[in-house]
Design a protein around this motif. Structure first.
Motif, PDB file in Angstrom:
ATOM      1  N   VAL A 175      -8.484  -8.183  12.590  1.00 31.20           N
ATOM      2  CA  VAL A 175      -9.067  -7.106  11.785  1.00 31.20           C
ATOM      3  C   VAL A 175      -7.925  -6.358  11.104  1.00 31.20           C
ATOM      4  O   VAL A 175      -6.883  -6.098  11.713  1.00 31.20           O
ATOM      5  N   HIS A 176      -8.137  -5.976   9.833  1.00 36.80           N
ATOM      6  CA  HIS A 176      -7.067  -5.377   9.040  1.00 36.80           C
ATOM      7  C   HIS A 176      -7.556  -4.110   8.339  1.00 36.80           C
ATOM      8  O   HIS A 176      -8.596  -4.125   7.688  1.00 36.80           O
ATOM      9  N   ARG A 177      -6.784  -3.031   8.504  1.00 39.91           N
ATOM     10  CA  ARG A 177      -7.131  -1.743   7.892  1.00 39.91           C
ATOM     11  C   ARG A 177      -5.932  -1.200   7.115  1.00 39.91           C
ATOM     12  O   ARG A 177      -4.803  -1.212   7.600  1.00 39.91           O
ATOM     13  N   ARG A 178      -6.216  -0.755   5.882  1.00 40.25           N
ATOM     14  CA  ARG A 178      -5.186  -0.119   5.062  1.00 40.25           C
ATOM     15  C   ARG A 178      -5.751   1.192   4.522  1.00 40.25           C
ATOM     16  O   ARG A 178      -6.845   1.215   3.946  1.00 40.25           O
ATOM     17  N   ASN A 179      -4.983   2.274   4.680  1.00 39.20           N
ATOM     18  CA  ASN A 179      -5.434   3.595   4.259  1.00 39.20           C
ATOM     19  C   ASN A 179      -4.997   3.964   2.847  1.00 39.20           C
ATOM     20  O   ASN A 179      -5.129   5.100   2.422  1.00 39.20           O
ATOM     21  N   SER A 180      -4.438   2.987   2.131  1.00 38.39           N
ATOM     22  CA  SER A 180      -4.028   3.227   0.747  1.00 38.39           C
ATOM     23  C   SER A 180      -3.883   1.886   0.054  1.00 38.39           C
ATOM     24  O   SER A 180      -3.901   0.836   0.697  1.00 38.39           O
ATOM     25  N   VAL A 181      -3.754   1.914  -1.261  1.00 39.37           N
ATOM     26  CA  VAL A 181      -3.461   0.683  -1.986  1.00 39.37           C
ATOM     27  C   VAL A 181      -2.058   0.233  -1.577  1.00 39.37           C
ATOM     28  O   VAL A 181      -1.244   1.043  -1.115  1.00 39.37           O
ATOM     29  N   THR A 182      -1.751  -1.046  -1.740  1.00 39.29           N
ATOM     30  CA  THR A 182      -0.460  -1.566  -1.298  1.00 39.29           C
ATOM     31  C   THR A 182       0.252  -2.284  -2.439  1.00 39.29           C
ATOM     32  O   THR A 182      -0.361  -2.680  -3.424  1.00 39.29           O
ATOM     33  N   GLU A 183       1.538  -2.440  -2.277  1.00 43.77           N
ATOM     34  CA  GLU A 183       2.332  -3.213  -3.223  1.00 43.77           C
ATOM     35  C   GLU A 183       2.031  -4.705  -3.021  1.00 43.77           C
ATOM     36  O   GLU A 183       1.638  -5.128  -1.931  1.00 43.77           O
ATOM     37  N   PRO A 184       2.213  -5.528  -4.055  1.00 40.93           N
ATOM     38  CA  PRO A 184       2.035  -6.979  -3.885  1.00 40.93           C
ATOM     39  C   PRO A 184       2.955  -7.498  -2.782  1.00 40.93           C
ATOM     40  O   PRO A 184       4.140  -7.160  -2.737  1.00 40.93           O
TER      41      PRO A 184
END
Length: 312
Positions: free
Chosen positions: A38-47
Motif C-alpha cells: 500500500v502506498h500513500r503520498r501527501n503531496s505531488v512528487t517529482e518524476p
C-alpha cells in the motif's frame, strides 16, 4: 479490463477507507500478503525512475503518471497500470495532498499462477501483429475492484489470510485474463512466441545485470537474429536492450547506496560498470543528479516524511 460504470464509487470509497487504516502516514507499507503493498503520498512528487514488476498498480485516490519509453500513461481512481514484464519507467504522483492524499496499491502477480489459470480458461489469443507492449493502463472492472477489496480485507484476518489470499489472487488473475487486455498480457507470459522470448530474456537480464552482454548473445538466447531481436525487444520494452540493461543497473546501484550505504564508485562497479565516470554520467542522466547528491536528496526527503506531523 472493461470500462467500469459510475457506480464503482462506493467500491472505491470502501477500499480507500481500508487503505487509510493501513497507511496512516505517508510512505510505503507491506502487508501480511507478500504480493500486496500500500502506498500513500501527501503531496505531488517529482518524476522518479523505477521498475514496475509483473502486476497491477492501482490508483484508489489522487492521480499518477508513468512515462514508459516515449509513452505517457495517466491513471486516476479506479484505474490500474498492468505490467506484463519487469519494465523500467518514470513515475510521479500528479494529485495528492495532506488533506486528500494519493492512495495506491501494488499487487505483484506470479507467472506460474498466471499460466495455471490460463490453462483452465477458454481464452482468446493475441492476434498476429497485435501490440505486445509490456505496460498499459485500464479502467478496472467493478468485479476486480471488489476482489482487490476482499484481498485487503483478508489481510486483516491472520487465521484466514494464508489459505484465502491465494484464492482471491487467482480470481484477480482470471478476471484479467478474460478482459480486453488478457490476450496481450498472456502472450508475454506463455508459449514460444516472440513476446514471450523477449520477456524471458528481460528476466534473465534483470537477474544477471552485472554481466557483460552483447546484442548478439542476447539474440542467440532468444533464438532470433540481432535485427529481429532489437525490433521485438523495443516493441515490448519501449527501449533498446542495452538501454533496458542500463536502467536495471542504475536502479540496482541506487538501492545499494540507499539501503546498504555503498559508495557511488563501488556501487557502479558492483552493478557492472567498468568506468566510474561513465556510471556517474549515466546516473545523472537518469535520476537528474549525480549519485551523492541524489542519495542525499532522497534521504532528506525520507527524514522530512518521518518527522512530518500527521495531517500537516
Amino acid at each position: 479490463m472493461t470500462s467500469a460504470p459510475d457506480n464503482d464509487q462506493p467500491l472505491l470509497a470502501r477500499l480507500e477507507a481500508k487503505l487509510l487504516a493501513i497507511a496512516k502516514t505517508e510512505g510505503d507499507f507491506t502487508t501480511a500478503i507478500p504480493a500486496l503493498t500500500v502506498h500513500r503520498r501527501n503531496s505531488v512528487t517529482e518524476p522518479m525512475p523505477c521498475i514496475y514488476s509483473l502486476g497491477l498498480a492501482i490508483t484508489v485516490r489522487g492521480g499518477k503518471q508513468v512515462t514508459f519509453g516515449n509513452e505517457v500513461f495517466n491513471y486516476e481512481p479506479g484505474e490500474a497500470l498492468l505490467a506484463s514484464v519487469d519494465m523500467p519507467a518514470v513515475s510521479r504522483v500528479t494529485r495528492g495532498s495532506a488533506a486528500e492524499p494519493y492512495m495506491g496499491i501494488m499487487l505483484c502477480l506470479d507467472t506460474r499462477m498466471v499460466l495455471e489459470m490460463a490453462a483452465q480458461l477458454p481464452l482468446r489469443r493475441n492476434r498476429k501483429g497485435a501490440s505486445q507492449i509490456g505496460i498499459r493502463t485500464h479502467k478496472l472492472d467493478p468485479a476486480i475492484l471488489d476482489a482487490i477489496t476482499r484481498l485487503v480485507d483478508v489481510n486483516a484476518q491472520p487465521a484466514l489470510c494464508q489459505a484465502v489470499a491465494p484464492l482471491i489472487q487467482r480470481e484477480i488473475i482470471c478476471r484479467i485474463l478474460v478482459s480486453d487486455c488478457g490476450p496481450a498480457f498472456l502472450s508475454l507470459n506463455e508459449g514460444a512466441n516472440p513476446g514471450r522470448q523477449i520477456a524471458s530474456c528481460m528476466a534473465w537480464m534483470k537477474q544477471n545485470y552485472m554481466e557483460s552482454v552483447s546484442i548478439e548473445s542476447l539474440a542467440e538466447q532468444a533464438f532470433m537474429s540481432p535485427t529481429s531481436f532489437r525490433q521485438h525487444f523495443k516493441a515490448v520494452a519501449g527501449m533498446s536492450p542495452l538501454q533496458y540493461l542500463k536502467n536495471v543497473r542504475l536502479q540496482e546501484a541506487r538501492v545499494l547506496m540507499l539501503n546498504e550505504g555503498a559508495e557511488a564508485g563501488a556501487a557502479g562497479l558492483k552493478v557492472g560498470y567498468e568506468s566510474v565516470s561513465q556510471f556517474n554520467r549515466e546516473y545523472s542522466r537518469l535520476f537528474g543528479a549525480p549519485p551523492l547528491r541524489d542519495v542525499k536528496r532522497v534521504r532528506e526527503q525520507q527524514v522530512l516524511v518521518q518527522h512530518k506531523p500527521e495531517g500537516e
